[in-house]
Write a protein that holds these residues in place. Sequence first.
Motif, mmCIF file in Angstrom:
data_model
loop_
_atom_site.group_PDB
_atom_site.id
_atom_site.type_symbol
_atom_site.label_atom_id
_atom_site.label_comp_id
_atom_site.label_asym_id
_atom_site.label_seq_id
_atom_site.Cartn_x
_atom_site.Cartn_y
_atom_site.Cartn_z
ATOM 1 N N GLY A 148 0.826 -1.200 0.000
ATOM 2 C CA GLY A 148 0.000 0.000 0.000
ATOM 3 C C GLY A 148 0.857 1.245 0.000
ATOM 4 N N GLU A 149 0.234 2.367 0.325
ATOM 5 C CA GLU A 149 0.926 3.655 0.310
ATOM 6 C C GLU A 149 2.083 3.715 1.299
ATOM 7 O OE1 GLU A 149 -2.430 6.168 1.162
ATOM 8 O OE2 GLU A 149 -2.644 6.674 -0.954
ATOM 9 N N THR A 150 2.002 2.950 2.379
ATOM 10 C CA THR A 150 3.037 2.995 3.413
ATOM 11 C C THR A 150 4.029 1.836 3.296
ATOM 12 O OG1 THR A 150 1.619 1.783 4.952
ATOM 13 C CG2 THR A 150 1.522 4.192 5.031
ATOM 14 N N GLY A 151 3.993 1.122 2.193
ATOM 15 C CA GLY A 151 4.904 -0.003 1.997
ATOM 16 C C GLY A 151 4.177 -1.330 2.101
ATOM 17 N N LYS A 152 4.915 -2.371 2.494
ATOM 18 C CA LYS A 152 4.350 -3.716 2.603
ATOM 19 C C LYS A 152 4.290 -4.124 4.068
ATOM 20 C CE LYS A 152 5.877 -5.315 -1.898
ATOM 21 N NZ LYS A 152 6.452 -6.400 -2.660
ATOM 22 N N ASN A 153 3.214 -4.834 4.406
ATOM 23 C CA ASN A 153 3.133 -5.357 5.765
ATOM 24 C C ASN A 153 2.348 -6.667 5.781
ATOM 25 O OD1 ASN A 153 0.724 -3.659 5.342
ATOM 26 N ND2 ASN A 153 0.210 -4.298 7.404
ATOM 27 N N TRP A 154 2.772 -7.550 6.700
ATOM 28 C CA TRP A 154 2.092 -8.821 6.890
ATOM 29 C C TRP A 154 0.812 -8.562 7.675
ATOM 30 C CZ3 TRP A 154 3.484 -12.838 4.137
ATOM 31 C CH2 TRP A 154 4.776 -12.895 3.652
ATOM 32 N N VAL A 155 -0.261 -9.192 7.248
ATOM 33 C CA VAL A 155 -1.565 -8.990 7.867
ATOM 34 C C VAL A 155 -1.740 -9.983 9.011
ATOM 35 C CG1 VAL A 155 -4.057 -9.006 7.478
ATOM 36 C CG2 VAL A 155 -2.512 -8.176 5.682
ATOM 37 N N GLU A 156 -2.070 -9.455 10.166
ATOM 38 C CA GLU A 156 -2.337 -10.291 11.342
ATOM 39 C C GLU A 156 -3.752 -10.851 11.269
ATOM 40 O OE1 GLU A 156 -0.146 -10.901 13.852
ATOM 41 O OE2 GLU A 156 1.368 -9.754 12.771
ATOM 42 N N ALA A 157 -3.966 -11.963 11.946
ATOM 43 C CA ALA A 157 -5.313 -12.547 12.031
ATOM 44 C C ALA A 157 -6.242 -11.544 12.712
ATOM 45 C CB ALA A 157 -5.269 -13.849 12.812
ATOM 46 N N LYS A 158 -7.474 -11.513 12.266
ATOM 47 C CA LYS A 158 -8.450 -10.574 12.815
ATOM 48 C C LYS A 158 -9.302 -11.256 13.887
ATOM 49 C CE LYS A 158 -9.248 -7.708 8.682
ATOM 50 N NZ LYS A 158 -7.933 -7.315 8.576
ATOM 51 N N ASP A 159 -9.579 -10.522 14.958
ATOM 52 C CA ASP A 159 -10.443 -11.043 16.014
ATOM 53 C C ASP A 159 -11.832 -11.374 15.469
ATOM 54 O OD1 ASP A 159 -8.523 -10.931 18.004
ATOM 55 O OD2 ASP A 159 -9.105 -8.926 18.669
ATOM 56 N N ALA A 160 -12.314 -10.565 14.526
ATOM 57 C CA ALA A 160 -13.647 -10.807 13.961
ATOM 58 C C ALA A 160 -13.705 -12.153 13.248
ATOM 59 C CB ALA A 160 -14.020 -9.684 12.995
ATOM 60 N N ASP A 161 -12.614 -12.536 12.562
ATOM 61 C CA ASP A 161 -12.576 -13.845 11.897
ATOM 62 C C ASP A 161 -12.575 -14.965 12.927
ATOM 63 O OD1 ASP A 161 -12.561 -12.706 9.357
ATOM 64 O OD2 ASP A 161 -10.376 -12.660 9.257
ATOM 65 N N GLU A 162 -11.804 -14.785 14.008
ATOM 66 C CA GLU A 162 -11.768 -15.795 15.068
ATOM 67 C C GLU A 162 -13.140 -15.941 15.716
ATOM 68 O OE1 GLU A 162 -9.376 -17.892 15.824
ATOM 69 O OE2 GLU A 162 -7.919 -17.033 14.451
ATOM 70 N N GLN A 163 -13.829 -14.828 15.951
ATOM 71 C CA GLN A 163 -15.160 -14.875 16.541
ATOM 72 C C GLN A 163 -16.153 -15.575 15.615
ATOM 73 O OE1 GLN A 163 -15.959 -14.158 19.700
ATOM 74 N NE2 GLN A 163 -13.770 -13.791 19.938
ATOM 75 N N ALA A 164 -16.045 -15.308 14.311
ATOM 76 C CA ALA A 164 -16.934 -15.970 13.346
ATOM 77 C C ALA A 164 -16.714 -17.476 13.360
ATOM 78 C CB ALA A 164 -16.703 -15.403 11.945
ATOM 79 N N ALA A 165 -15.452 -17.910 13.435
ATOM 80 C CA ALA A 165 -15.164 -19.343 13.472
ATOM 81 C C ALA A 165 -15.669 -19.977 14.765
ATOM 82 C CB ALA A 165 -13.672 -19.588 13.293
ATOM 83 N N LYS A 166 -15.584 -19.253 15.875
ATOM 84 C CA LYS A 166 -16.061 -19.786 17.159
ATOM 85 C C LYS A 166 -17.565 -20.040 17.148
ATOM 86 C CE LYS A 166 -12.450 -18.026 20.149
ATOM 87 N NZ LYS A 166 -12.071 -17.067 21.183
ATOM 88 N N MET A 167 -18.273 -19.312 16.308
ATOM 89 C CA MET A 167 -19.720 -19.497 16.199
ATOM 90 C C MET A 167 -20.055 -20.947 15.813
ATOM 91 S SD MET A 167 -22.297 -17.521 13.614
ATOM 92 C CE MET A 167 -21.718 -18.308 12.127
ATOM 93 N N TRP A 168 -19.122 -21.603 15.130
ATOM 94 C CA TRP A 168 -19.350 -22.967 14.641
ATOM 95 C C TRP A 168 -18.875 -24.042 15.619
ATOM 96 C CZ3 TRP A 168 -22.551 -22.739 10.802
ATOM 97 C CH2 TRP A 168 -22.524 -21.627 9.955
ATOM 98 N N ASP A 169 -18.386 -23.613 16.787
ATOM 99 C CA ASP A 169 -17.893 -24.566 17.789
ATOM 100 C C ASP A 169 -19.015 -25.517 18.177
ATOM 101 O OD1 ASP A 169 -16.499 -25.895 19.733
ATOM 102 O OD2 ASP A 169 -16.126 -24.124 20.981
ATOM 103 N N LYS A 170 -18.716 -26.802 18.151
ATOM 104 C CA LYS A 170 -19.708 -27.839 18.442
ATOM 105 C C LYS A 170 -20.022 -27.959 19.938
ATOM 106 C CE LYS A 170 -18.552 -30.892 14.625
ATOM 107 N NZ LYS A 170 -18.094 -32.257 14.305
ATOM 108 N N SER A 171 -19.156 -27.468 20.805
ATOM 109 C CA SER A 171 -19.363 -27.692 22.247
ATOM 110 C C SER A 171 -20.441 -26.813 22.825
ATOM 111 C CB SER A 171 -18.057 -27.473 22.990
ATOM 112 O OG SER A 171 -17.493 -26.222 22.716
#
Length: 155
Positions: free
Chosen positions: A132-155
């Motif tokens: 992007g405009e500020t160079g390159k950076n590695w994208v960290e995992a998003k909390d929102a993605d983790e929360q969406a995946a937890k919605m499918w937890d079978k327990s």
Amino acid sequence: MSATLSKVVVQTQDFSVSDEYALIADDNSDGAVVTFVGKVRDFNDGSVVTDLTLEHYPGMTEGVLQQIAVEARERWPLNKVTIIHRVGTMALGEQIVFIGVTSAHRKAAFAACEFLIDFLKTKAPFWKLEAGETGKNWVEAKDADEQAAKMWDKS
């Protein structure tokens, strides 16, 4: 109903949504075909993005995607499951991922498609490098993605 089919592919080249749709939508027993296509967008977390590079762990990535497809089949009555994920450098607007599922009924197909993308984003070994405009950076995992995946937890 034809035999169930899973297709899991990690590739550098683009894919044709219409061709992939035609491959999964050819069974008259399936009343529902649900697809999702993810694309490179021009922003992330308020920053401008000019391109995206995705790296993966060959062999392991395909295995994780295959396991996610198996788990979706265990949860819902699915006929066909397709997961195509691109790697390499992609420009704005290019397609990154295709998820396609078929089932006799829409609720199973919609739920399975959402489950597949939620789990793919949190479980599959992909690494995103955004430019992007500020160079390159590695994208960290998003909390929102983790929360969406937890919605499918079978327990």
